[in-house]
Design a protein around this motif. Structure first.
Motif, PDB file in Angstrom:
ATOM      1  N   GLY A   1      -6.855  -1.433   1.604  1.00 12.61           N
ATOM      2  CA  GLY A   1      -7.480  -0.875   2.847  1.00 12.61           C
ATOM      3  C   GLY A   1      -6.868   0.419   3.155  1.00 12.61           C
ATOM      4  O   GLY A   1      -5.734   0.899   2.459  1.00 12.61           O
ATOM      5  N   THR A   2      -7.885   1.256   3.736  1.00  8.22           N
ATOM      6  CA  THR A   2      -7.490   2.664   3.953  1.00  8.22           C
ATOM      7  C   THR A   2      -6.870   3.044   5.474  1.00  8.22           C
ATOM      8  O   THR A   2      -6.837   4.335   5.668  1.00  8.22           O
ATOM      9  CB  THR A   2      -8.761   3.613   3.754  1.00  8.22           C
ATOM     10  OG1 THR A   2      -9.743   3.117   4.892  1.00  8.22           O
ATOM     11  CG2 THR A   2      -9.206   3.269   2.185  1.00  8.22           C
ATOM     12  N   GLY A   3      -6.431   1.989   5.976  1.00  4.77           N
ATOM     13  CA  GLY A   3      -6.118   2.433   7.487  1.00  4.77           C
ATOM     14  C   GLY A   3      -4.922   3.077   7.679  1.00  4.77           C
ATOM     15  O   GLY A   3      -4.624   3.822   8.653  1.00  4.77           O
ATOM     16  N   ASN A   4      -3.919   2.951   6.353  1.00  2.00           N
ATOM     17  CA  ASN A   4      -2.819   3.790   6.570  1.00  2.00           C
ATOM     18  C   ASN A   4      -2.444   4.715   5.358  1.00  2.00           C
ATOM     19  O   ASN A   4      -1.260   5.029   5.129  1.00  2.00           O
ATOM     20  CB  ASN A   4      -1.495   2.543   6.620  1.00  2.00           C
ATOM     21  CG  ASN A   4      -1.535   1.868   5.529  1.00  2.00           C
ATOM     22  OD1 ASN A   4      -2.559   1.852   4.449  1.00  2.00           O
ATOM     23  ND2 ASN A   4      -0.395   0.921   5.256  1.00  2.00           N
TER      24      ASN A   4
ATOM     25  N   ASN B   1      -2.357  -4.296   7.626  1.00  5.83           N
ATOM     26  CA  ASN B   1      -3.661  -3.552   8.139  1.00  5.83           C
ATOM     27  C   ASN B   1      -4.352  -4.680   9.220  1.00  5.83           C
ATOM     28  O   ASN B   1      -4.925  -4.220  10.373  1.00  5.83           O
ATOM     29  CB  ASN B   1      -4.753  -3.324   6.964  1.00  5.83           C
ATOM     30  CG  ASN B   1      -4.455  -1.879   6.364  1.00  5.83           C
ATOM     31  OD1 ASN B   1      -3.865  -1.181   7.096  1.00  5.83           O
ATOM     32  ND2 ASN B   1      -4.974  -1.704   5.094  1.00  5.83           N
ATOM     33  N   SER B   2      -4.342  -5.873   8.710  1.00  6.35           N
ATOM     34  CA  SER B   2      -4.981  -6.794   9.604  1.00  6.35           C
ATOM     35  C   SER B   2      -4.063  -7.223  10.903  1.00  6.35           C
ATOM     36  O   SER B   2      -4.809  -7.344  11.765  1.00  6.35           O
ATOM     37  CB  SER B   2      -4.939  -8.386   8.714  1.00  6.35           C
ATOM     38  OG  SER B   2      -3.695  -8.666   8.421  1.00  6.35           O
TER      39      SER B   2
ATOM     40  N   ASN C   1     -12.150  -3.532   8.340  1.00  6.26           N
ATOM     41  CA  ASN C   1     -11.115  -3.163   7.336  1.00  6.26           C
ATOM     42  C   ASN C   1     -11.837  -2.763   5.977  1.00  6.26           C
ATOM     43  O   ASN C   1     -12.392  -3.553   5.281  1.00  6.26           O
ATOM     44  CB  ASN C   1     -10.281  -4.553   7.111  1.00  6.26           C
ATOM     45  CG  ASN C   1      -9.180  -4.011   6.080  1.00  6.26           C
ATOM     46  OD1 ASN C   1      -8.482  -2.994   6.329  1.00  6.26           O
ATOM     47  ND2 ASN C   1      -8.921  -4.992   5.000  1.00  6.26           N
TER      48      ASN C   1
ATOM     49  N   GLN D   1     -13.700  -3.475  15.210  1.00  4.70           N
ATOM     50  CA  GLN D   1     -12.967  -2.963  13.913  1.00  4.70           C
ATOM     51  C   GLN D   1     -13.490  -3.531  12.654  1.00  4.70           C
ATOM     52  O   GLN D   1     -13.624  -4.853  12.500  1.00  4.70           O
ATOM     53  CB  GLN D   1     -11.496  -2.807  14.028  1.00  4.70           C
ATOM     54  CG  GLN D   1     -11.068  -1.732  15.074  1.00  4.70           C
ATOM     55  CD  GLN D   1      -9.373  -2.023  15.200  1.00  4.70           C
ATOM     56  OE1 GLN D   1      -8.842  -1.235  14.293  1.00  4.70           O
ATOM     57  NE2 GLN D   1      -8.884  -2.552  15.781  1.00  4.70           N
TER      58      GLN D   1
ATOM     59  N   SER E   1       0.682  -1.067   0.184  1.00  4.43           N
ATOM     60  CA  SER E   1       0.024   0.171   0.056  1.00  4.43           C
ATOM     61  C   SER E   1       0.867   1.256  -0.110  1.00  4.43           C
ATOM     62  O   SER E   1       0.593   2.255  -0.738  1.00  4.43           O
ATOM     63  CB  SER E   1      -1.158  -0.240   1.085  1.00  4.43           C
ATOM     64  OG  SER E   1      -2.098  -0.963   1.088  1.00  4.43           O
TER      65      SER E   1
ATOM     66  N   ILE F   1      -2.587  -4.889  12.182  1.00  2.00           N
ATOM     67  CA  ILE F   1      -2.785  -3.421  13.087  1.00  2.00           C
ATOM     68  C   ILE F   1      -4.085  -3.541  13.820  1.00  2.00           C
ATOM     69  O   ILE F   1      -4.276  -3.327  14.886  1.00  2.00           O
ATOM     70  CB  ILE F   1      -2.798  -2.290  12.323  1.00  2.00           C
ATOM     71  CG1 ILE F   1      -1.344  -2.079  11.721  1.00  2.00           C
ATOM     72  CG2 ILE F   1      -3.200  -1.045  12.808  1.00  2.00           C
ATOM     73  CD1 ILE F   1      -1.404  -1.177  10.594  1.00  2.00           C
ATOM     74  N   MET F   2      -5.185  -4.148  12.908  1.00  2.00           N
ATOM     75  CA  MET F   2      -6.484  -4.250  13.607  1.00  2.00           C
ATOM     76  C   MET F   2      -6.557  -5.280  14.784  1.00  2.00           C
ATOM     77  O   MET F   2      -6.951  -5.013  15.802  1.00  2.00           O
ATOM     78  CB  MET F   2      -7.561  -4.785  12.527  1.00  2.00           C
ATOM     79  CG  MET F   2      -7.831  -3.717  11.568  1.00  2.00           C
ATOM     80  SD  MET F   2      -8.800  -4.690  10.196  1.00  2.00           S
ATOM     81  CE  MET F   2      -9.847  -5.519  10.928  1.00  2.00           C
TER      82      MET F   2
ATOM     83  N   ASN G   1       2.988  -4.157  10.102  1.00  2.00           N
ATOM     84  CA  ASN G   1       2.752  -2.921   9.254  1.00  2.00           C
ATOM     85  C   ASN G   1       1.697  -3.236   8.241  1.00  2.00           C
ATOM     86  O   ASN G   1       1.204  -2.428   7.472  1.00  2.00           O
ATOM     87  CB  ASN G   1       4.044  -2.440   8.446  1.00  2.00           C
ATOM     88  CG  ASN G   1       4.500  -3.368   7.505  1.00  2.00           C
ATOM     89  OD1 ASN G   1       4.552  -4.590   7.571  1.00  2.00           O
ATOM     90  ND2 ASN G   1       4.899  -2.743   6.267  1.00  2.00           N
TER      91      ASN G   1
END
Length: 320
Positions: A145-148, A210-211, A284, A282, A127, A213-214, A208
């Motif tokens: 994903g938009t988390g970062n 997304n999954s 994703n 949460q 990403s 981090i969640m 690093n």
């Protein structure tokens, strides 16, 4: 003096006159003459020659400006293409490694059937790498994903909200819940408390992603620690390891069909169970991400609609 501005862009990408000239199909002498004329016209140096060929501060300003000009020209072409109802063009699309085999085979086939004269180039990378390429106008859009997201210049269009599940083999359940097996299965189907799984070995994604981090946010909020025995970036390998009773893992919505397929294939491993996680708040958000100033022609808008159609099928997929 900004005619042939793509010469400057390629030179800034390659940071080597010979390599840039080859990409542009012009001579080294011609490109050197172009650069010399450009620097004389503006009275500044755009590239340092020593100790290595690199952009100066003025060069970075010029690069940013020319990227904006390039994007404006592409937006113009997109709008004019729709006026003349053009069905040909180019789409540069990015997707993460794990989702590539899930989305791309079906996407390539279905989109080619609709737009045989559109050239669709697909890139697989992380990403952060794709964000940089979109901001540099080297990629039209990407799916992630938009988390970062790190820039306000990026815009995203939500495609699918993924949920997270625990994946564990029948043998591991029997091993770690001997006094409650198989009765624990029906209870876990209503949702598992990860506090009960702290001794179970897990294979996880890299920190690093997304999954991961969640997951870490959930564990921290609950004050839970789990036993991570390996970190791998390929989700399909996670579930194969689960099937071999190596460890448990976690699964996002789009990967559910892959777990179901492993159960159908059988093999040497034991059956995999997929359980929802209690109090896991949460999601994703998977989105199509692009530059906020980008204008897409109708064939790219239809491409985005097709991705949504494909993802809708995964949203409706039942748990294995």
């Amino acid at each position: 003096m900004i005619s042939n501005y793509h010469y400057f862009l390629v030179l800034a990408e390659e940071l080597n006159i010979s390599n840039a000239a080859k990409r542009l199909y012009i001579s080294h002498q011609c490109l050197s003459k172009y650069l010399k004329g450009l620097e004389e016209a503006y009275g500044v140096t755009f590239f340092e020659r020593k100790p290595k060929f690199s952009l100066t501060h003025a060069g970075n300003i010029m690069l940013k400006t020319l990227r904006e000009i390039e994007r404006s020209e592409q937006n113009l072409e997109s709008q004019l293409a729709d006026i003349k109802e053009s069905k040909s063009g180019v789409i540069k699309f990015g997707i993460t490694e794990g989702r590539y085999p899930i989305i791309i085979p079906r996407l390539l086939k279905e989109y080619r059937d609709r737009y045989p004269n559109v050239e669709l180039t697909v890139y697989s990378m992380t990403s952060p790498q794709m964000q940089e390429l979109v901001l540099n106008n080297e990629l039209d859009l990407f799916f992630a994903g938009t988390g970062n997201l790190i820039s306000r210049n990026l815009k995203h269009s939500l495609v699918l909200n993924e949920h997270m599940y625990l994946v564990i083999s029948d043998n591991l359940l029997r091993q770690y819940f001997p006094e409650d097996y198989p009765g624990c299965i029906s209870r876990f189907e209503a949702g598992v408390d990860l506090a009960l799984f702290q001794q179970v070995p897990f294979v996880l994604n890299k920190p690093n992603f997304n999954s991961r981090i969640m997951l870490e946010r959930h564990l921290q909020r609950r004050g839970i620690t789990i036993n991570c025995v390996n970190e791998l970036t390929q989700p399909d390998i996670h579930y194969r390891l689960c099937a071999e009773d190596y460890a448990a893992s976690f699964c996002l919505t789009m990967y559910l069909p892959g777990v179901s397929q492993l159960n159908q294939l059988g093999g040497s491993g034991s059956r995999l169970h997929v359980f929802p996680i209690k109090d896991f708040k949460q999601v994703n958000p998977l989105s199509l991400i692009y530059h906020k100033d980008k204008i897409f022609p109708s064939y790219t808008q239809d491409f985005m609609k097709l991705i949504r159609e494909i993802c809708d099928r995964y949203a409706a997929f039942p748990q294995p």
